[in-house]
Design a protein around this motif. Structure first.
Motif, short mmCIF file in Angstrom:
data_model
loop_
_atom_site.label_atom_id
_atom_site.label_comp_id
_atom_site.label_asym_id
_atom_site.label_seq_id
_atom_site.Cartn_x
_atom_site.Cartn_y
_atom_site.Cartn_z
N THR A 1 -3.25 11.44 -4.51
CA THR A 1 -2.31 11.25 -5.62
C THR A 1 -0.91 11.54 -5.09
O THR A 1 -0.73 12.40 -4.23
CB THR A 1 -2.58 12.19 -6.81
N LEU A 2 0.06 10.82 -5.62
CA LEU A 2 1.45 11.04 -5.21
C LEU A 2 2.01 12.22 -6.02
O LEU A 2 2.38 12.05 -7.17
CB LEU A 2 2.26 9.76 -5.45
N GLY A 3 1.97 13.39 -5.42
CA GLY A 3 2.32 14.62 -6.15
C GLY A 3 1.10 15.13 -6.89
O GLY A 3 0.11 14.40 -7.03
N PRO A 4 1.16 16.37 -7.38
CA PRO A 4 0.00 16.90 -8.11
C PRO A 4 -0.24 16.16 -9.42
O PRO A 4 0.72 15.70 -10.05
CB PRO A 4 0.39 18.37 -8.37
N ALA B 1 6.65 -0.92 -5.18
CA ALA B 1 6.85 -2.09 -4.31
C ALA B 1 6.45 -1.76 -2.88
O ALA B 1 5.81 -2.57 -2.19
CB ALA B 1 8.32 -2.52 -4.37
N GLU B 2 6.79 -0.55 -2.43
CA GLU B 2 6.44 -0.14 -1.06
C GLU B 2 4.92 -0.13 -0.87
O GLU B 2 4.40 -0.59 0.13
CB GLU B 2 7.03 1.26 -0.80
N SER C 1 4.64 12.48 -0.31
CA SER C 1 5.42 11.24 -0.30
C SER C 1 4.55 10.08 0.15
O SER C 1 3.52 10.29 0.83
CB SER C 1 6.64 11.39 0.63
N PRO C 2 4.94 8.85 -0.23
CA PRO C 2 4.09 7.69 0.07
C PRO C 2 3.81 7.53 1.57
O PRO C 2 2.74 7.06 1.96
CB PRO C 2 4.92 6.50 -0.44
N ASP C 3 4.77 7.94 2.44
CA ASP C 3 4.53 7.74 3.87
C ASP C 3 3.43 8.67 4.42
O ASP C 3 2.96 8.50 5.53
CB ASP C 3 5.84 7.91 4.67
N ALA D 1 -3.06 7.16 -6.02
CA ALA D 1 -2.93 7.25 -7.48
C ALA D 1 -1.55 7.76 -7.85
O ALA D 1 -1.02 8.69 -7.23
CB ALA D 1 -4.00 8.17 -8.06
N ILE D 2 -0.95 7.11 -8.84
CA ILE D 2 0.32 7.58 -9.42
C ILE D 2 -0.05 8.50 -10.57
O ILE D 2 -0.94 8.19 -11.37
CB ILE D 2 1.14 6.37 -9.96
#
Ligand code: SF4
Length: 280
Positions: A34-37, A80-81, A58-60, A68-69
């Motif tokens: 997940t991107l962040g908790p 988009a990335e 972070s996404p990288d 998951a967002i």
């Protein structure tokens, strides 16, 4: 000692929905990131980690093919990335946050500068700013807007979803009276979360008739902290993350204890708190 729970408290539908989506995703894809908790609650994050849901900053840092967002949402740029990298996205953005994102985008597209009443470093606010293109600014007080080079002719105002109603109306009212006469048009969009508002109202009513209030929730949870801000001026209030943090001295001579819980606090944590309080 009487122990009373607020009429509305605890895990909101947005976080429950996200947990369901994540459980389904783990069943389908195996371990996911997940991107962040998922929410600002340690117990919830640990429970999900046990199921195979890991948080990255972070996404990288994404190692897997599925990301998951969280309920707080993200920026169109991040989405988009992910798309460009061929990463499958599971979007658990809360529908109420989605409405706020749409409001931010619509205002920016209509030519408004957009002020977001919220914590600039909070993931939800960063996401909202992303939907304003380069037309947004986040602030918690008018003083933080002093670096405006010039007052825009059209100004839109909205809020981070979990802010308190009184704080948002106070901020918007001050902007209207100070900046309003210099603009051609101001538009205020109510993007506050009704679930959070109902919990805050219930906490306030309970705090008025209690001798001590216990708020259970994450220390970094915006909505748990707002519950404390609402109760503390009315009665002695303590924020705990777990039942073990209760200090028996808080209850000495008290006959009525009020309990409320942040929107990301798991039911088990509330049950454990009630059981410990009843044992005292
Ligand atoms: S607190 Fe409100 S906005 Fe946030 S996830 Fe829960 S329902 Fe959605």
């Amino acid at each position: 000692m009487r122990i009373e729970k607020a009429e509305k408290l605890g895990l909101c539908f947005g976080v429950r929905r996200a947990i369901t989506l994540l459980r389904e995703a783990v069943r389908e894809h195996g371990e996911i990131e997940t991107l962040g908790p998922v929410a600002h609650n340690r117990l919830l994050v640990e429970t999900l980690a046990g199921l195979g849901v890991r948080s990255i900053e972070s996404p990288d840092r994404a190692r897997g093919r599925t990301l998951a967002i969280t309920t707080h949402g993200t920026t169109p740029g991040v989405l988009a990335e992910m798309g460009a990298r061929g990463i499958h996205v599971i979007d658990t953005t809360c529908p109420i946050v989605r409405k706020a994102q749409n409001a931010a985008r619509e205002l920016a597209e209509a030519g408004f500068a957009v002020i977001i009443f919220g914590q600039a470093d909070h993931s939800e606010v960063k996401g909202l700013l992303g939907y304003t293109g380069d037309r947004g600014m986040a602030a918690l007080s008018i003083g933080q807007l002093d670096d405006w080079e010039r007052i825009p002719s059209r100004l839109g105002i909205l809020s981070q979803t979990t802010q308190t109603r009184s704080a948002f109306t106070g901020f918007a009212g001050e902007l209207v009276s100070t900046v309003g006469p210099k603009t051609r048009e101001m538009r205020i969009v109510n993007t506050l979360c009704e679930v959070t508002q109902a919990q805050q109202d219930a906490a306030m009513r309970l705090a008025r008739r209690s001798q001590v209030m216990i708020v259970i929730g994450g220390r970094y949870s915006a909505n748990a902290r707002h519950l404390v801000e609402i109760c503390a001026p009315l009665v002695e209030t303590h924020l705990v993350e777990t039942a073990e943090e209760l200090d028996t001295s808080w209850f000495s001579g008290k006959e009525h204890v009020g309990v409320t819980a942040g929107a990301s606090t798991p039911d088990e944590a509330v049950d454990a708190l009630m059981a410990r309080l009843e044992s005292l």
